[in-house]
Enzyme design. Sequence first.
Site, PDB file in Angstrom:
ATOM      1  N   HIS A 164       0.455  -0.757 -10.254  1.00 29.24           N
ATOM      2  CA  HIS A 164      -0.279  -1.550  -9.266  1.00 29.24           C
ATOM      3  C   HIS A 164      -0.702  -2.902  -9.854  1.00 29.24           C
ATOM      4  CE1 HIS A 164      -2.973  -1.149  -5.471  1.00 29.24           C
ATOM      5  NE2 HIS A 164      -2.556  -2.378  -5.640  1.00 29.24           N
ATOM      6  N   ARG A 196       0.848  -1.186   0.000  1.00 26.58           N
ATOM      7  CA  ARG A 196       0.000   0.000   0.000  1.00 26.58           C
ATOM      8  C   ARG A 196       0.882   1.234   0.000  1.00 26.58           C
ATOM      9  NH1 ARG A 196      -3.413  -2.625  -1.947  1.00 26.58           N
ATOM     10  NH2 ARG A 196      -5.104  -3.646  -0.853  1.00 26.58           N
TER      11      ARG A 196
END
Length: 154
Positions: free
Chosen positions: A115, A67
């Site tokens: 991502h 994250r």
Amino acid sequence: MNVVAVRRSSRTIATLGVERAADVRTVFAVSDHVVLAAPATPETDRLVGRDLLAHAKPGLHLINVARGSLIDDAALLEALDDGRLSLATLDVTHPEPLPEGHPFYGHPKVRLSPHTSVHTAQTRVNLAARFADNLKRFRSRTPLRDVVDLARGY
């Protein structure tokens, strides 16, 4: 290769060849490469900041597949610019996507990916199999696997 790791729980790390470090500072102090794979919780927010980076082994390569909120961007840029870190590979950022003109875009020691580190040829098959298994468990009233613990935040 020596692998060192930390974990939140006191459970033994059962993976052969993985040594448990006393704390995250130790991991940063002895590692050539650090992979962040922690959840985003209040405890991990900006975990990688000036204090932790001050303990980094010179030339450390930081990799974040978890994250973006785990990293203090300003502290990371300082560590890259002063040579404490040799490279940062970021599959995640905060915010995502980064705003136009963010220093990470043009920094020579930052590698960005969109991502996608979780995606493999088997990702969809694995997710479908996990869903099917939990559906079967739900129907038979047996405990589900991989349930989110709301108290822990993940």
